[in-house]
Scaffold this active site. Structure first.
Site, PDB file in Angstrom:
ATOM      1  N   ASP A   1      -6.868 -42.481   3.909  1.00  0.00           N
ATOM      2  CA  ASP A   1      -7.737 -42.668   2.746  1.00  0.00           C
ATOM      3  C   ASP A   1      -6.896 -43.205   1.572  1.00  0.00           C
ATOM      4  O   ASP A   1      -5.849 -42.629   1.248  1.00  0.00           O
ATOM      5  CB  ASP A   1      -8.343 -41.296   2.400  1.00  0.00           C
ATOM      6  CG  ASP A   1      -9.450 -41.366   1.377  1.00  0.00           C
ATOM      7  OD1 ASP A   1     -10.110 -42.411   1.278  1.00  0.00           O
ATOM      8  OD2 ASP A   1      -9.662 -40.348   0.679  1.00  0.00           O
TER       9      ASP A   1
ATOM     10  N   ASP B   1      -6.192 -49.834  -0.208  1.00  0.00           N
ATOM     11  CA  ASP B   1      -6.913 -49.887  -1.474  1.00  0.00           C
ATOM     12  C   ASP B   1      -6.156 -50.785  -2.454  1.00  0.00           C
ATOM     13  O   ASP B   1      -5.270 -50.341  -3.176  1.00  0.00           O
ATOM     14  CB  ASP B   1      -7.061 -48.464  -2.031  1.00  0.00           C
ATOM     15  CG  ASP B   1      -7.812 -48.450  -3.362  1.00  0.00           C
ATOM     16  OD1 ASP B   1      -8.146 -49.543  -3.871  1.00  0.00           O
ATOM     17  OD2 ASP B   1      -8.059 -47.356  -3.888  1.00  0.00           O
TER      18      ASP B   1
ATOM     19  N   ALA C   1     -18.409 -39.461  -3.336  1.00  0.00           N
ATOM     20  CA  ALA C   1     -19.817 -39.131  -3.066  1.00  0.00           C
ATOM     21  C   ALA C   1     -20.090 -37.632  -2.961  1.00  0.00           C
ATOM     22  O   ALA C   1     -21.094 -37.236  -2.375  1.00  0.00           O
ATOM     23  CB  ALA C   1     -20.273 -39.860  -1.800  1.00  0.00           C
ATOM     24  N   SER C   2     -19.229 -36.808  -3.534  1.00  0.00           N
ATOM     25  CA  SER C   2     -19.541 -35.378  -3.556  1.00  0.00           C
ATOM     26  C   SER C   2     -20.671 -35.117  -4.547  1.00  0.00           C
ATOM     27  O   SER C   2     -20.788 -35.805  -5.568  1.00  0.00           O
ATOM     28  CB  SER C   2     -18.306 -34.561  -3.967  1.00  0.00           C
ATOM     29  OG  SER C   2     -17.442 -34.412  -2.860  1.00  0.00           O
TER      30      SER C   2
HETATM   31  P1  13P Z   1     -15.194 -36.983  -3.973  1.00  0.00           P
HETATM   32  O1  13P Z   1     -14.133 -36.626  -4.955  1.00  0.00           O
HETATM   33  O2  13P Z   1     -16.487 -37.297  -4.655  1.00  0.00           O
HETATM   34  O3  13P Z   1     -15.360 -35.962  -2.897  1.00  0.00           O
HETATM   35  O4  13P Z   1     -14.737 -38.348  -3.255  1.00  0.00           O
HETATM   36  C1  13P Z   1     -13.868 -38.329  -2.167  1.00  0.00           C
HETATM   37  C2  13P Z   1     -13.385 -39.682  -1.785  1.00  0.00           C
HETATM   38  O5  13P Z   1     -13.887 -40.709  -2.185  1.00  0.00           O
HETATM   39  C3  13P Z   1     -12.239 -39.729  -0.869  1.00  0.00           C
HETATM   40  O6  13P Z   1     -11.786 -41.032  -0.685  1.00  0.00           O
HETATM   41  O1  G3H Z   2     -10.089 -40.133  -3.079  1.00  0.00           O
HETATM   42  C1  G3H Z   2      -9.340 -39.188  -3.248  1.00  0.00           C
HETATM   43  C2  G3H Z   2      -9.399 -38.048  -2.282  1.00  0.00           C
HETATM   44  O2  G3H Z   2     -10.277 -37.063  -2.748  1.00  0.00           O
HETATM   45  C3  G3H Z   2      -8.036 -37.529  -1.964  1.00  0.00           C
HETATM   46  O3  G3H Z   2      -7.496 -36.810  -3.013  1.00  0.00           O
HETATM   47  O4  G3H Z   2      -5.164 -37.690  -3.266  1.00  0.00           O
HETATM   48  O5  G3H Z   2      -5.804 -35.412  -4.115  1.00  0.00           O
HETATM   49  O6  G3H Z   2      -5.608 -35.823  -1.666  1.00  0.00           O
HETATM   50  P1  G3H Z   2      -5.915 -36.423  -3.026  1.00  0.00           P
HETATM   51 ZN    ZN Z   3     -12.043 -42.327  -2.364  1.00  0.00          ZN
END
Ligand code: 13P
Ligand code: G3H
Ligand code: ZN
Length: 323
Positions: free
Chosen positions: A93, A115, A227-228
């Site tokens: 991610d 990204d 999207a939370s």
């Molecule tokens: P949230 O912070 O809304 O859960 O988003 C998570 C996310 O986009 C991880 O890449």
């Molecule tokens: O998009 C971000 C994710 O929620 C990951 O967060 O870098 O704190 O693990 P983090």
């Molecule tokens: Zn993200």
């Protein structure tokens, strides 16, 4: 070099094809530890949902790259043991460099995000293409991003979002050959997504931009980050048991339901899992001040996470029974 296929993982290609054709979104759930991973797998097996296990750069540093490889392999076997072999992808991610993406691919990731959204358009194309050229040699799928989400994107912090320009998406996808595209339509990372006064509704997502993107890229997988929903019941528990989260606001679930039915093929959820976990640990420790066995306070957190993910799959993403 460990191929993701040796670990029993899949890339995102088939999942997204199904998601587009059947109008649902695959969950992109982030994890950092054993209990989160157990909860995600249990929930997705019990709802018969495909799943994308997401690891940020920070999560990889926290959990250790080698541990993660075996955890992913363990997750595949755990799912089978629970009675159902579901499609599982392991995804980086918000990868921010070619080197990090390459390293994850070598450690068995089946999908990576590069990204480049903080770079100028041409540099974003150049970086994304470099990752795609490398990843595709190993059948690993790649997610790119156009437009900037407000909040923290791993180490990249941006105070202001700027929406994706639909006029850019076709050129970006053609020049990079990327497999999916994250766009910015008003969501943001973390637990404070919108500034609203009491009683005021949060501003709707820019579905007009999403529709324009869909017109330019028919049938192409779109990804929604940030999207939370920042579920109020868990924010309340956190605050009741000693926490201090003020004015935490997320994306209403009806808007996510609408997005899931569109070209949005993956919906990223991290913060909701963090809130559930923290709420249940706080509650348990508050009510049991003499407790010091981690299993006693981590189990209720894990059980609640399972409930939350199952509900998301069934009621929001529509990914249940889509394996
Ligand atoms: P949230 O912070 O809304 O859960 O988003 C998570 C996310 O986009 C991880 O890449
Ligand atoms: O998009 C971000 C994710 O929620 C990951 O967060 O870098 O704190 O693990 P983090
Ligand atoms: Zn993200």
């Amino acid at each position: 070099m460990t191929s993701f296929k040796e670990l029993g993982l899949v890339n995102t290609r088939e999942m997204y094809k199904k998601a587009i054709n059947q109008g649902f979104a695959v969950p992109g759930y982030n994890f950092n530890n054993l209990e989160q991973l157990q909860a995600i797998i249990t929930a997705c097996v019990e709802t018969r949902s495909p799943v994308i296990l997401q690891v940020s750069k920070g999560a990889r540093e926290y959990a250790n790259a080698t541990m993660l490889r075996y955890m992913a392999m363990g997750a595949v076997e755990f799912a089978k043991e629970l009675g159902c072999s579901i499609p599982i992808a392991l995804h980086l991610d918000h990868g921010d460099t070619f080197e990090l993406c390459k390293d994850c691919i070598e450690y068995g990731f089946s999908s990576v995000m590069i990204d480049g959204s903080s770079h100028p358009f041409d540099k974003n194309i150049e970086l994304t293409k470099k990752v795609v050229d490398y990843a595709h040699k190993y059948d690993v799928t790649v997610e790119g991003e156009l437009g900037v989400l407000a909040g923290i994107e791993d180490d990249v912090q941006s105070e202001h979002s700027h929406y994706t320009n639909p006029d850019d998406v076709q050129e970006f996808v053609e020049k990079t050959n990327v497999d999916s595209l994250a766009i910015s339509i008003g969501t943001s990372h973390g637990a404070y997504k919108f500034k609203v006064k009491p009683g005021e509704e949060v501003p709707p997502l820019r579905f007009d931009i999403l529709e324009e993107v869909e017109k330019r890229l028919p049938g192409f997988p779109i990804v929604l980050h940030g999207a939370s929903s920042v579920l109020p019941e868990y924010v309340e528990i956190i605050n009741k048991y000693g926490g201090k989260l003020e004015n935490a606001v997320g994306v209403p679930e009806d808007q996510l339901r609408r997005a899931a039915k569109s070209a949005v093929c993956k919906i990223n959820i991290d913060s909701d899992g963090r809130l559930v976990f923290t709420a249940k640990v706080r509650e348990h420790l508050w009510n049991n001040p003499k407790e010091f066995d981690p299993r006693k306070y981590l189990k209720p957190a894990r059980d609640e996470l399972i409930k939350m993910y199952k509900r998301k799959n069934v009621e929001v993403l529509g990914s249940a029974n889509k394996i």
